[in-house]
Design an enzyme around this catalytic site. Structure first.
Site, short mmCIF file in Angstrom:
data_model
loop_
_atom_site.label_atom_id
_atom_site.label_comp_id
_atom_site.label_asym_id
_atom_site.label_seq_id
_atom_site.Cartn_x
_atom_site.Cartn_y
_atom_site.Cartn_z
N ARG A 105 5.46 -13.00 9.68
CA ARG A 105 6.25 -11.75 9.56
C ARG A 105 7.49 -12.10 9.85
NH1 ARG A 105 2.98 -7.56 9.51
NH2 ARG A 105 4.56 -6.07 10.43
N GLU A 144 1.09 -1.23 -0.02
CA GLU A 144 0.07 0.00 -0.01
C GLU A 144 0.83 1.01 0.01
OE1 GLU A 144 -2.66 0.42 3.49
OE2 GLU A 144 -3.37 2.36 2.62
N LYS A 155 4.42 0.37 9.81
CA LYS A 155 4.62 1.60 8.88
C LYS A 155 3.79 2.55 9.82
CE LYS A 155 3.55 -0.11 4.77
NZ LYS A 155 2.42 0.08 3.64
P1 ATP Z 1 2.87 -2.32 7.91
O1 ATP Z 1 1.79 -3.02 8.58
O2 ATP Z 1 3.98 -2.29 8.48
O3 ATP Z 1 1.96 -1.13 7.70
P2 ATP Z 1 1.68 -3.49 5.49
O4 ATP Z 1 1.22 -5.00 5.84
O5 ATP Z 1 0.39 -2.63 6.06
O6 ATP Z 1 2.66 -3.08 6.68
P3 ATP Z 1 1.68 -3.33 2.96
O7 ATP Z 1 2.34 -2.42 2.24
O8 ATP Z 1 0.40 -3.37 2.84
O9 ATP Z 1 2.23 -3.18 4.46
O10 ATP Z 1 2.47 -4.80 2.89
C1 ATP Z 1 2.65 -5.18 1.58
C2 ATP Z 1 3.22 -6.85 1.78
O11 ATP Z 1 4.07 -6.79 2.66
C3 ATP Z 1 1.86 -7.45 2.38
O12 ATP Z 1 1.84 -8.67 1.78
C4 ATP Z 1 2.72 -7.75 3.81
O13 ATP Z 1 1.81 -8.94 4.36
C5 ATP Z 1 4.00 -7.61 3.73
N1 ATP Z 1 4.73 -7.39 4.83
C6 ATP Z 1 4.38 -6.31 5.52
N2 ATP Z 1 5.12 -6.20 6.95
C7 ATP Z 1 5.85 -7.54 6.76
C8 ATP Z 1 6.76 -8.09 7.61
N3 ATP Z 1 7.19 -7.49 8.94
N4 ATP Z 1 7.33 -9.37 7.33
C9 ATP Z 1 6.97 -9.77 6.16
N5 ATP Z 1 6.21 -9.29 5.40
C10 ATP Z 1 5.40 -8.14 5.55
MG MG Z 2 -0.40 -4.27 7.77
#
Ligand code: ATP
Ligand code: MG
Length: 555
Positions: free
Chosen positions: A259, A32, A269
């Site tokens: 994760r 995102e 984020k």
């Molecule tokens: P955050 O929770 O940090 O805001 P997010 O999941 O909202 O991260 P996105 O940009 O929506 O961030 O995620 C893109 C991809 O990265 C998704 O498939 C998500 O599952 C993966 N992702 C996010 N954080 C992690 C992590 N700590 N380890 C592995 N994969 C991750």
């Molecule tokens: Mg998230």
């Protein structure tokens, strides 16, 4: 033989055995664009891009841009830059916002099939009726609206004649489902915000769950891989697909992996944004941040980040990886690639009393003993040099392999010196050490004296030719190993390390003079350093990437 495959590869191999065509495999990485990518995302990137490479199939970089309140063009650009910097190439660049019309049409189909309704209660009322995992939800009074009325209201929402929050569209599933996400989730809301790409064309925006699975379907992604927190969403993902999947089309499969959590930092984020907004750090690319841009500025090579997540591997169980493993991966890489140079961070002056005062000679020194092709460079040597203050003690025990009065050490690549006399100021601070050198002991000169073993070798710079540089050293951003456990932002802020950055004026050998932003060096005996973007022509700024050894283990 050790099985090198991870559990996702086993799932895919099973699917291939069951007749799924390898040519139909397709993966995606779906960030995102509401912030900068962090080390956790590196794992998601590697999982998906490595699979695409391994099975030789396409991979989509999809921007999940369905919330114009939080998303910006600058984040899209930063994400593309980071993925490219890591060394990955996507085969298609897509945006969920390109599918707004199709998603809307499918929502109409849901309404027509009596699978969705317009809800006109407030979000508080909706939440109240939703129940809890142990308390059944209640049906909304609007659940039985006629199809005609639902269609009319939903078109009104789309045309912009409804206020934000006045109505939402909900899927009609099951208010008693043990899975809270199945209790008539909201799939559309009104947001009168300009979208970075569709501008003011839309005022109804799809919610994450509705947009995500359907985007996977549109792109014909075979395996939609996400992190474990989405496991409860899988039932909803499948229910949404059930409403639209056609014969002969690929039905994407959601599967979840753990994760990446890293000790002493946070990978969320939202929480990282809090640190930026509160001024706890100097921005998303502050060298203390676990963002890809922060790690890059700190001097972590992309190869080290990829090696790190590949070492951690892909598993189904959550755990926290020690930050020292990431540092280890950085050292491994930098040891192979960085040029060795001499920089004195906390100088004390040596005067070599038997060396001609006006003379400067050039000393040859290897650039990187790990890489013979890297050659050597010449460094000026004269009668006055700086060494580290901590490398001299007037007297010391036998374990101190550095300079003491009456003992010899070698100045790296140059001569053996012996300390004879210390000069103090009025406060008993050492301001100068008078030494003599052995003219026959020059490194590499082949003389017997040059092969004489002395107990220590020190780095040094010639005072006359030294250039003054700023060196910024960093410590862990959080003292607490698990800041992700903080209950709220106040607690998170309290866990910060109050002294995670320090800056010193250092003296460097003149070969560093024309360094450019991003150039990386090993400051001998000190660690790995990178030229920061704050540098100016005559005022170089270096960030310490990592020390030569793990100093944290001892602490
Ligand atoms: P955050 O929770 O940090 O805001 P997010 O999941 O909202 O991260 P996105 O940009 O929506 O961030 O995620 C893109 C991809 O990265 C998704 O498939 C998500 O599952 C993966 N992702 C996010 N954080 C992690 C992590 N700590 N380890 C592995 N994969 C991750
Ligand atoms: Mg998230």
């Amino acid at each position: 033989m050790i099985d090198q495959k991870n559990f996702i590869e086993h799932i895919i191999d099973e699917d291939l055995k069951d007749g799924f065509l390898q040519s139909k495999l397709k993966f995606r990485f779906p960030p995102e664009p509401n912030g900068y990518l962090h080390i956790g995302h590196v794992k998601a990137i590697c999982v998906n891009f490595n699979l695409a490479k391994k099975y030789n199939t396409p991979i989509v970089l999809r921007f999940d841009d369905t919330n114009p309140e939080k998303e910006e063009k600058k984040y899209i650009d930063a994400i593309k830059k980071d993925v490219t910097w890591l060394g990955f190439k996507w085969s298609e660049e897509r945006y969920a916002s390109d599918y707004f019309q199709r998603l809307f049409d499918w929502a109409i189909k849901l309404i027509k099939n009596n699978k969705a309704y317009v809800e006109s209660q407030s979000s508080e009322q909706i939440a109240q009726q939703k129940g809890t995992p142990t308390l059944l939800g209640q049906n909304s009074p609007f659940r039985d609206r006629s199809i005609e009325e639902n269609l009319e209201l939903f078109y009104k929402m789309k045309e912009g004649s409804c206020d934000e929050g006045a109505h939402v569209l909900r899927a009609k599933i099951n208010m008693s489902s043990p899975n809270m996400l199945m209790r008539d989730p909201v799939i559309y809301r009104v947001l009168k915000k300009s979208h970075p790409r569709t501008k003011n064309k839309w005022v109804v925006y799809p919610m994450y769950d509705w947009a995500h699975g359907e985007s996977d379907y549109i792109e014909q992604i075979s395996h939609s891989l996400c992190t474990l927190e989405f496991e409860p969403h899988r039932e909803l993902y499948d229910w949404f697909l059930d409403q639209i999947v056609e014969k002969d089309k690929i039905r994407p499969k959601q599967r979840e992996f753990a994760r990446l959590n890293l000790s002493h930092t946070i990978t969320s984020k939202r929480k990282l944004l809090h640190l930026v907004e509160e001024g706890c750090v100097l921005g998303w690319d502050d060298p203390r941040m676990p963002t890809i841009s922060g790690l890059r500025r700190r001097g972590y090579p992309p190869e080290a980040l990829v090696a790190f997540v590949n070492t951690v591997g892909v598993a189904k169980r959550e755990n926290t990886i020690e930050a020292s493993l990431l540092e280890f991966c950085a050292r491994e890489e930098l040891n192979k690639t960085s040029k060795r140079v001499m920089v004195v961070l906390d100088p004390v002056k040596i005067v070599i009393t038997n060396y001609p005062k006006e003379k400067t000679e050039l000393i040859s020194s290897e650039n990187n003993p790990e890489n013979p092709e890297s050659g050597s460079r010449e460094i000026p040597f004269s009668n006055e040099v700086f060494i580290e203050r901590e490398d001299f003690k007037p007297e010391a025990n036998r374990k101190f392999f550095r300079l003491t009065l009456g003992k010899e050490v070698r100045l790296k690549s140059a001569y053996i010196i012996c300390a004879n006399e210390v000069v103090y100021d009025n406060n008993q601070n050492i301001i100068q050490i008078n030494c003599t050198y052995d003219p026959l002991s020059k490194s590499g000169s082949g003389t017997l004296e040059s092969q004489r073993k002395v107990k220590g070798t020190l780095h040094w710079v010639s005072k006359k030719e030294a250039i003054k540089v700023e060196v910024r050293e960093y410590d862990r951003l959080f003292l607490d190993p698990s800041p992700s456990l903080a209950k709220n932002n106040t607690e998170l802020t309290e866990m910060l390390n109050p002294s995670s950055v320090s800056s010193v004026a250092a003296f460097a050998e003149p070969s560093l003079l024309n360094s450019q932003e991003g150039d990386q060096f090993q400051f001998q005996r000190k660690g790995y350093f990178v030229v920061d973007r704050d540098s100016e022509a005559h005022n170089l700024v270096f960030n310490k990437t990592v020390s030569l050894r793990d100093n944290w283990k001892k602490a």
